[in-house]
Design an enzyme around this catalytic site. Structure first.
Site, PDB file in Angstrom:
ATOM      1  N   LYS A   1      21.844  11.033  -1.745  1.00 12.83           N
ATOM      2  CA  LYS A   1      22.616   9.865  -1.318  1.00 12.83           C
ATOM      3  C   LYS A   1      23.382   9.359  -2.539  1.00 12.83           C
ATOM      4  O   LYS A   1      22.875   9.433  -3.665  1.00 12.83           O
ATOM      5  CB  LYS A   1      21.682   8.766  -0.794  1.00 12.83           C
ATOM      6  CG  LYS A   1      22.385   7.462  -0.414  1.00 12.83           C
ATOM      7  CD  LYS A   1      23.381   7.621   0.727  1.00 12.83           C
ATOM      8  CE  LYS A   1      24.186   6.338   0.976  1.00 12.83           C
ATOM      9  NZ  LYS A   1      25.270   6.570   1.973  1.00 12.83           N
TER      10      LYS A   1
ATOM     11  N   CYS B   1      34.036   6.239  -0.443  1.00 12.28           N
ATOM     12  CA  CYS B   1      33.222   5.466   0.510  1.00 12.28           C
ATOM     13  C   CYS B   1      34.090   4.420   1.219  1.00 12.28           C
ATOM     14  O   CYS B   1      34.706   3.589   0.565  1.00 12.28           O
ATOM     15  CB  CYS B   1      32.054   4.758  -0.171  1.00 12.28           C
ATOM     16  SG  CYS B   1      31.173   3.720   1.017  1.00 12.28           S
TER      17      CYS B   1
HETATM   18  N1  ORO Z   1      29.418   6.269   4.534  1.00  8.86           N
HETATM   19  C1  ORO Z   1      30.340   7.279   4.554  1.00  8.86           C
HETATM   20  O1  ORO Z   1      30.773   7.725   5.626  1.00  8.86           O
HETATM   21  N2  ORO Z   1      30.772   7.786   3.393  1.00  8.86           N
HETATM   22  C2  ORO Z   1      30.340   7.307   2.201  1.00  8.86           C
HETATM   23  O2  ORO Z   1      30.769   7.808   1.168  1.00  8.86           O
HETATM   24  C3  ORO Z   1      29.409   6.272   2.183  1.00  8.86           C
HETATM   25  C4  ORO Z   1      28.963   5.764   3.371  1.00  8.86           C
HETATM   26  C5  ORO Z   1      28.068   4.588   3.419  1.00  8.86           C
HETATM   27  O3  ORO Z   1      27.082   4.519   2.675  1.00  8.86           O
HETATM   28  O4  ORO Z   1      28.393   3.707   4.199  1.00  8.86           O
END
Ligand code: ORO
Length: 308
Positions: free
Chosen positions: A43, A129
């Site tokens: 993550k 993000c």
């Molecule tokens: N969600 C996504 O679709 N891409 C990202 O890089 C990060 C998230 C998130 O943590 O909301």
């Protein structure tokens, strides 16, 4: 075989998770390690741990998913400690560390910590993000991105790639590729979710943050993902490898990403829907297509998309 290479690293399989799915903690990451996947990415880590946005913040639909997680994560140190532990228990495997700061200063602080650590894997800087209220998707601002990368490569000497948002204009592909070609990137990853879509069921949005706006993944986004993989494959220095992400439900989808130039492929929405056994199914489907066509390795067809 579906073996592949990114930089100087070899992977037994070209499939892995997409950051955000099955990678929040050791328990989830271990499930990916013990699947058919060639490796994992964590993550996206920030300097401090984050609870993320209010729930509900992820919703599956028939054709994909919408999310506005808001970068919930256990913090940089948690993931680095685990990655260092894995270097001892799995010395012949290479893993990816996704990270980004909540500010430019944080991003440099994170990357300096990686540089000074014993981490021997590959770093994926998330420039895309869409879900932190008030924070733009960095890679839509190419001036900021160029300055950021110039500053980073003044001190960062380990393998580094960037996770990109989708671009939708040919001139933007040209401009973005010209920036990335100035730097010794190990890879780029196309694409993150398509930012700020809206899914409605009955009369209501389906996720709470940002009044329902969120990143779209899954079947909806494959044509956009393929276009980004191929546009950059045609424009980037051959030393910059491409990770293809977006809309991979089957071996055929992965085959298409590789035809477009991807050296590795990541699975997000489908992994979330199906769990880590998806890696075995999709790997077998890709192998069956390769067998039928007489391709022995993915290099036999990678980037060899045919035009009319
Ligand atoms: N969600 C996504 O679709 N891409 C990202 O890089 C990060 C998230 C998130 O943590 O909301």
């Amino acid at each position: 075989t579906t073996k592949t290479k990114i930089g100087n690293f070899e992977f037994e399989n070209c499939f892995m998770n997409a950051a955000g799915v099955y990678c929040y903690d050791k328990n989830e990451l271990e499930q990916v390690i013990n699947s058919q996947a060639g490796t994992f990415v964590t993550k996206t880590a920030t300097l401090q741990s984050r609870p993320g946005n209010p729930e509900p913040r992820y919703h599956d639909t028939t054709l994909g998913s919408i999310n506005s997680m808001g970068l919930p994560n256990l913090g940089f140190d948690y993931y680095l400690d685990y990655l260092l532990e894995l270097q001892k228990t799995h010395p012949h495997r290479t893993f990816f560390f996704s990270l980004v700061g909540m500010s430019t200063e944080d991003t440099h602080a994170l990357l300096k910590k990686v540089q000074e650590s014993d981490f021997k894997g590959i770093t994926e800087l998330n420039l895309s993000c869409p879900n932190v209220p008030g924070k733009p998707q960095i890679a839509y601002d190419l001036e900021t991105t160029e300055k950021l990368l110039a500053d980073i490569f003044s001190y960062f000497k380990k393998p580094l790639g960037v996770k990109l948002p989708p671009y939708f204009d040919i001139v933007h592909f040209d401009q973005a590729a010209a920036v990335f070609n100035k730097f010794p990137l190990t890879f780029i990853n196309c694409i993150n979710s398509i930012g700020n879509g809206l899914v409605i069921e009955d009369e209501s949005v389906v996720i709470k943050p940002k009044n329902g706006f969120g990143g779209i993944g899954g079947e909806y986004i494959k044509p956009t993902a393929l276009a980004n993989v191929h546009a950059f494959y045609k424009r980037l220095n051959s030393s910059i490898k491409i990770i293809g992400t977006g809309g991979i439900l089957t071996g055929q989808d992965a085959f298409e990403h590789i035809l477009c130039g991807a050296s590795m492929v990541q699975i997000g929405t489908t992994l979330h829907k199906e769990g880590p056994s998806a890696f075995e199914r999709i790997t077998n489907e890709l192998k069956a297509i390769m067998d039928k066509k007489g391709y022995k390795t993915i290099e036999d067809f990678r980037g060899k998309l045919k035009y009319l």
